[in-house]
Design a protein around this motif. Sequence first.
Motif, PDB file in Angstrom:
ATOM      1  N   MET A   1       3.750   2.254   8.743  1.00  0.00           N
ATOM      2  CA  MET A   1       5.138   2.660   8.729  1.00  0.00           C
ATOM      3  C   MET A   1       5.982   1.466   8.316  1.00  0.00           C
ATOM      4  SD  MET A   1       7.346   4.486  11.697  1.00  0.00           S
ATOM      5  CE  MET A   1       8.071   3.149  12.590  1.00  0.00           C
ATOM      6  N   GLU A   5      12.512   0.996   6.023  1.00  0.00           N
ATOM      7  CA  GLU A   5      12.620   2.209   5.207  1.00  0.00           C
ATOM      8  C   GLU A   5      11.828   3.329   5.870  1.00  0.00           C
ATOM      9  OE1 GLU A   5      14.561   2.256   2.549  1.00  0.00           O
ATOM     10  OE2 GLU A   5      14.983   0.112   2.623  1.00  0.00           O
ATOM     11  N   SER A   6      12.454   4.103   6.703  1.00  0.00           N
ATOM     12  CA  SER A   6      11.747   5.152   7.435  1.00  0.00           C
ATOM     13  C   SER A   6      11.446   6.383   6.586  1.00  0.00           C
ATOM     14  CB  SER A   6      12.560   5.564   8.663  1.00  0.00           C
ATOM     15  OG  SER A   6      13.813   6.077   8.243  1.00  0.00           O
ATOM     16  N   ASP A   7      12.057   6.504   5.402  1.00  0.00           N
ATOM     17  CA  ASP A   7      11.826   7.688   4.572  1.00  0.00           C
ATOM     18  C   ASP A   7      10.697   7.520   3.552  1.00  0.00           C
ATOM     19  OD1 ASP A   7      13.354   5.800   3.220  1.00  0.00           O
ATOM     20  OD2 ASP A   7      14.360   7.298   1.984  1.00  0.00           O
ATOM     21  N   LEU A   8       9.971   6.407   3.605  1.00  0.00           N
ATOM     22  CA  LEU A   8       8.863   6.194   2.674  1.00  0.00           C
ATOM     23  C   LEU A   8       7.655   7.024   3.112  1.00  0.00           C
ATOM     24  CD1 LEU A   8       9.011   2.327   2.158  1.00  0.00           C
ATOM     25  CD2 LEU A   8       9.754   4.097   0.571  1.00  0.00           C
ATOM     26  N   PRO A   9       6.875   7.543   2.128  1.00  0.00           N
ATOM     27  CA  PRO A   9       5.691   8.320   2.492  1.00  0.00           C
ATOM     28  C   PRO A   9       4.602   7.414   3.055  1.00  0.00           C
ATOM     29  CG  PRO A   9       5.804   8.051   0.123  1.00  0.00           C
ATOM     30  CD  PRO A   9       7.076   7.474   0.685  1.00  0.00           C
ATOM     31  N   GLU A  10       3.733   7.987   3.861  1.00  0.00           N
ATOM     32  CA  GLU A  10       2.615   7.248   4.431  1.00  0.00           C
ATOM     33  C   GLU A  10       1.584   6.963   3.344  1.00  0.00           C
ATOM     34  OE1 GLU A  10      -0.935   7.946   7.685  1.00  0.00           O
ATOM     35  OE2 GLU A  10       0.883   9.149   7.816  1.00  0.00           O
TER      36      GLU A  10
END
Length: 92
Positions: A1, A5-10
Amino acid sequence: MALHESDLPEARLDGAERELRLLVDHREDLVAERTRIIARLRWHLHELDPAWKPPTKMDRTSVFWRFYRILRVLSPNLPIRRAPAAPYCPDR
Protein backbone atom coordinates in the motif's frame (compact mmCIF):
# COMPACT_ATOMS: atom_id res chain seq x y z
CA MET A 1 0.00 0.00 0.00
CA ALA A 2 1.32 3.43 -0.92
CA LEU A 3 1.75 5.71 2.05
CA HIS A 4 0.63 8.95 0.39
CA GLU A 5 -1.38 7.74 -2.60
CA SER A 6 -4.26 5.62 -1.33
CA ASP A 7 -5.96 5.40 -4.75
CA LEU A 8 -3.15 3.43 -6.43
CA PRO A 9 -3.95 -0.17 -7.46
CA GLU A 10 -2.34 -3.04 -5.58
CA ALA A 11 0.75 -4.40 -7.36
CA ARG A 12 0.47 -8.11 -8.10
CA LEU A 13 1.75 -10.59 -10.63
CA ASP A 14 -0.63 -12.82 -12.57
CA GLY A 15 -0.25 -15.79 -14.87
CA ALA A 16 3.19 -16.72 -16.15
CA GLU A 17 4.85 -13.81 -14.35
CA ARG A 18 3.58 -15.10 -11.01
CA GLU A 19 4.73 -18.66 -11.77
CA LEU A 20 8.16 -17.41 -12.81
CA ARG A 21 8.44 -15.33 -9.61
CA LEU A 22 7.51 -18.38 -7.52
CA LEU A 23 10.12 -20.52 -9.31
CA VAL A 24 12.81 -17.85 -8.87
CA ASP A 25 11.93 -17.50 -5.19
CA HIS A 26 12.09 -21.27 -4.75
CA ARG A 27 15.48 -21.44 -6.49
CA GLU A 28 16.83 -18.66 -4.29
CA ASP A 29 15.64 -20.58 -1.22
CA LEU A 30 17.35 -23.76 -2.46
CA VAL A 31 20.63 -21.94 -3.15
CA ALA A 32 20.58 -20.33 0.30
CA GLU A 33 19.82 -23.68 1.94
CA ARG A 34 22.62 -25.42 0.01
CA THR A 35 25.06 -22.69 1.01
CA ARG A 36 24.04 -23.04 4.66
CA ILE A 37 24.40 -26.83 4.56
CA ILE A 38 27.85 -26.70 2.95
CA ALA A 39 29.07 -24.11 5.45
CA ARG A 40 27.79 -26.22 8.33
CA LEU A 41 29.38 -29.39 6.90
CA ARG A 42 32.70 -27.61 6.44
CA TRP A 43 32.56 -26.43 10.04
CA HIS A 44 31.84 -29.97 11.28
CA LEU A 45 34.74 -31.35 9.22
CA HIS A 46 36.99 -28.65 10.65
CA GLU A 47 35.87 -29.62 14.16
CA LEU A 48 36.71 -33.27 13.43
CA ASP A 49 40.08 -32.46 11.89
CA PRO A 50 41.36 -28.86 12.29
CA ALA A 51 44.27 -29.61 9.92
CA TRP A 52 41.88 -30.41 7.05
CA LYS A 53 41.74 -27.70 4.41
CA PRO A 54 38.61 -27.65 2.26
CA PRO A 55 39.04 -27.44 -1.51
CA THR A 56 38.73 -23.92 -2.85
CA LYS A 57 36.22 -24.96 -5.48
CA MET A 58 33.91 -27.92 -5.09
CA ASP A 59 32.60 -29.86 -8.06
CA ARG A 60 28.94 -30.50 -7.29
CA THR A 61 28.95 -33.98 -8.78
CA SER A 62 31.86 -35.31 -6.77
CA VAL A 63 31.66 -33.36 -3.50
CA PHE A 64 29.74 -36.19 -1.79
CA TRP A 65 32.48 -38.69 -2.60
CA ARG A 66 35.22 -36.34 -1.37
CA PHE A 67 33.47 -35.90 1.96
CA TYR A 68 32.68 -39.62 2.04
CA ARG A 69 36.38 -40.51 1.74
CA ILE A 70 37.33 -37.97 4.43
CA LEU A 71 34.67 -39.28 6.82
CA ARG A 72 35.71 -42.89 6.12
CA VAL A 73 39.26 -42.04 7.23
CA LEU A 74 38.07 -40.15 10.32
CA SER A 75 35.32 -42.62 11.30
CA PRO A 76 35.62 -45.95 9.47
CA ASN A 77 32.64 -47.52 11.28
CA LEU A 78 30.24 -44.62 10.76
CA PRO A 79 27.26 -45.68 8.62
CA ILE A 80 27.12 -43.17 5.77
CA ARG A 81 24.66 -43.26 2.92
CA ARG A 82 23.61 -40.78 0.29
CA ALA A 83 19.98 -39.74 0.59
CA PRO A 84 17.98 -39.68 -2.65
CA ALA A 85 17.25 -36.28 -4.10
CA ALA A 86 13.85 -34.93 -3.18
CA PRO A 87 11.54 -34.48 -6.18
CA TYR A 88 10.40 -30.97 -7.02
CA CYS A 89 6.69 -30.61 -6.32
CA PRO A 90 5.24 -27.22 -7.27
CA ASP A 91 2.19 -26.05 -5.35
CA ARG A 92 -0.75 -26.35 -7.73
